[in-house]
Design an enzyme around this catalytic site. Structure first.
Site, PDB file in Angstrom:
ATOM      1  N   GLY A  32       0.710  -1.210  -0.057  1.00  0.00           N
ATOM      2  CA  GLY A  32      -0.053  -0.180  -0.071  1.00  0.00           C
ATOM      3  C   GLY A  32       0.743   1.151   0.076  1.00  0.00           C
ATOM      4  O   GLY A  32       2.070   1.318  -0.301  1.00  0.00           O
ATOM      5  N   HIS A  38       4.576   1.521  -7.891  1.00  0.00           N
ATOM      6  CA  HIS A  38       3.428   0.433  -8.099  1.00  0.00           C
ATOM      7  C   HIS A  38       2.363   0.469  -9.088  1.00  0.00           C
ATOM      8  O   HIS A  38       2.123  -0.142  -9.812  1.00  0.00           O
ATOM      9  CB  HIS A  38       2.564   0.688  -6.772  1.00  0.00           C
ATOM     10  CG  HIS A  38       3.261   0.581  -5.253  1.00  0.00           C
ATOM     11  ND1 HIS A  38       3.607   1.645  -4.587  1.00  0.00           N
ATOM     12  CD2 HIS A  38       3.618  -0.441  -4.662  1.00  0.00           C
ATOM     13  CE1 HIS A  38       4.153   1.163  -3.460  1.00  0.00           C
ATOM     14  NE2 HIS A  38       4.350   0.003  -3.691  1.00  0.00           N
ATOM     15  N   GLY A 147       8.826  -5.395  -8.622  1.00  0.00           N
ATOM     16  CA  GLY A 147       9.517  -4.759  -9.073  1.00  0.00           C
ATOM     17  C   GLY A 147      11.180  -4.949  -8.785  1.00  0.00           C
ATOM     18  O   GLY A 147      11.305  -5.676  -8.083  1.00  0.00           O
TER      19      GLY A 147
HETATM   20  P1  AMP Z   1       5.994  -2.622  -1.575  1.00  0.00           P
HETATM   21  O1  AMP Z   1       4.673  -2.224  -1.379  1.00  0.00           O
HETATM   22  O2  AMP Z   1       7.140  -1.569  -1.215  1.00  0.00           O
HETATM   23  O3  AMP Z   1       6.121  -4.054  -0.758  1.00  0.00           O
HETATM   24  O4  AMP Z   1       6.188  -2.862  -3.162  1.00  0.00           O
HETATM   25  C1  AMP Z   1       5.094  -3.789  -3.818  1.00  0.00           C
HETATM   26  C2  AMP Z   1       5.902  -3.916  -5.291  1.00  0.00           C
HETATM   27  O5  AMP Z   1       5.908  -2.740  -5.879  1.00  0.00           O
HETATM   28  C3  AMP Z   1       7.087  -4.902  -5.091  1.00  0.00           C
HETATM   29  O6  AMP Z   1       7.126  -5.864  -6.148  1.00  0.00           O
HETATM   30  C4  AMP Z   1       8.486  -3.580  -5.561  1.00  0.00           C
HETATM   31  O7  AMP Z   1       9.277  -4.023  -6.021  1.00  0.00           O
HETATM   32  C5  AMP Z   1       7.372  -2.800  -6.638  1.00  0.00           C
HETATM   33  N1  AMP Z   1       7.903  -1.235  -6.314  1.00  0.00           N
HETATM   34  C6  AMP Z   1       8.022  -0.591  -5.252  1.00  0.00           C
HETATM   35  N2  AMP Z   1       8.649   0.627  -5.697  1.00  0.00           N
HETATM   36  C7  AMP Z   1       8.852   0.484  -6.946  1.00  0.00           C
HETATM   37  C8  AMP Z   1       9.695   1.317  -7.752  1.00  0.00           C
HETATM   38  N3  AMP Z   1      10.280   2.557  -7.342  1.00  0.00           N
HETATM   39  N4  AMP Z   1       9.624   0.826  -9.113  1.00  0.00           N
HETATM   40  C9  AMP Z   1       9.322  -0.397  -9.448  1.00  0.00           C
HETATM   41  N5  AMP Z   1       8.649  -1.184  -8.722  1.00  0.00           N
HETATM   42  C10 AMP Z   1       8.452  -0.878  -7.470  1.00  0.00           C
END
Ligand code: AMP
Length: 280
Positions: A32, A38, A147
């Site tokens: 979130g 995201h 990501g």
């Molecule tokens: P998180 O909410 O931080 O657990 O991230 C959820 C997904 O979004 C994960 O697969 C992350 O690698 C991806 N993600 C977060 N930040 C980025 C970004 N700056 N660029 C690409 N993907 C991202």
């Protein structure tokens, strides 16, 4: 407006109806407080699947005892608006009690979770693998989107999917950055204006390392040393790790050549930030 569901049963009802209609399903697991990073995953999932589920769950089991579980930013209304606009079909936003009933089972991947982030966050990847496995079983997606920002996580999930024969395609998506180079992250909201400037040392240092390789440097040790030196010039930065590993084995790379993952974790004040580049 996009439906936000809180229970596993409700997700399964939607999934069953979609499957009856022969529709394909993409899953984007998140914690979130969604941003453009995201959104890039959600956009791609919407392009490649008939229906897209975004899970929005700050998973307690992937946080260590002294980490930022309580402080982690949350804004479900804003997340829902972003998902709706991006064309996602459903948000799964369970409470921890819906996901965990005194479980005795965890999913863990060995070896490649013991280095880089796994060294300073020993429970992290078992938490990630367990919750991602549960989400895979709940949503049964055709494809799931992760990501490269969390490059080690992406590799660990790929390995888990292979080892456990999940019939799911794992799609890796490039890092989305702010205009000045800082990798987008929900944790960037913790940074004071001064720390926000200091945080640029991660992408700047990695950019230097990458340039050295592009210009012919072959020693991984030399590249690591240059990255470390650049980060150490920033007084607000405290290095957790600077590593260059073979992307398949996660063993230290000697040669700065593909398949290479150069990754850093750096505390800026109290905030731990990560960034990386890959040579494929
Ligand atoms: P998180 O909410 O931080 O657990 O991230 C959820 C997904 O979004 C994960 O697969 C992350 O690698 C991806 N993600 C977060 N930040 C980025 C970004 N700056 N660029 C690409 N993907 C991202």
């Amino acid at each position: 407006m996009i439906p936000v569901v809180k229970t596993i049963d409700e997700v399964r009802k939607h999934v069953k109806a979609w499957r009856r209609d022969g529709l394909s399903i993409g899953l984007v697991p998140t914690m979130g407080f969604l941003h453009e990073g995201h959104k890039s995953l959600i956009d791609r999932a919407v392009r490649e699947n008939d229906r897209v589920v975004v899970s929005d769950f700050v998973n307690p089991t992937q946080f260590g005892p002294n980490e930022d579980l309580e402080a982690y930013p949350r804004d479900l209304d804003r997340d829902a608006a972003l998902c709706d606009e991006a064309g996602a079909s459903l948000i799964f936003n369970p409470e921890p009690e819906e996901m965990y009933h005194a479980p005795l089972t965890t999913v863990s991947v060995d070896k490649i979770t013991k280095v880089l982030c796994g060294k300073s966050r020993p429970v992290h990847f078992a938490g990630v693998c367990t919750v991602v496995s549960k989400l895979f079983n709940i949503v049964t997606p055709d494809r799931a989107y992760f990501g490269q920002k969390d490059a080690q996580q992406l590799c660990v999930v790929r390995k888990m999917v292979k080892d456990l024969d999940f019939d799911i395609e794992i799609v890796g998506c490039p890092i989305v950055r702010e205009a000045d180079g800082l990798a987008k992250s929900s944790r960037n909201t913790y940074l004071s204006p001064e720390e926000r400037k200091a945080a640029l040392c991660l992408s700047r240092a990695l950019g230097k390392g990458r340039k050295m390789i592009d210009e012919g440097e072959r020693s991984a040790a030399a590249v690591k040393a240059a990255i470390r030196a650049e980060i150490e010039r920033e007084p607000l930065a405290r290095i957790d790790y600077v590593e260059a590993v073979n992307m398949d084995s996660f063993e230290d790379a000697e040669e700065a050549a593909a398949p290479l993952l150069a990754a850093v974790a750096v505390y800026i004040g109290k905030t731990r930030l990560i960034d990386n580049f890959i040579i494929e």
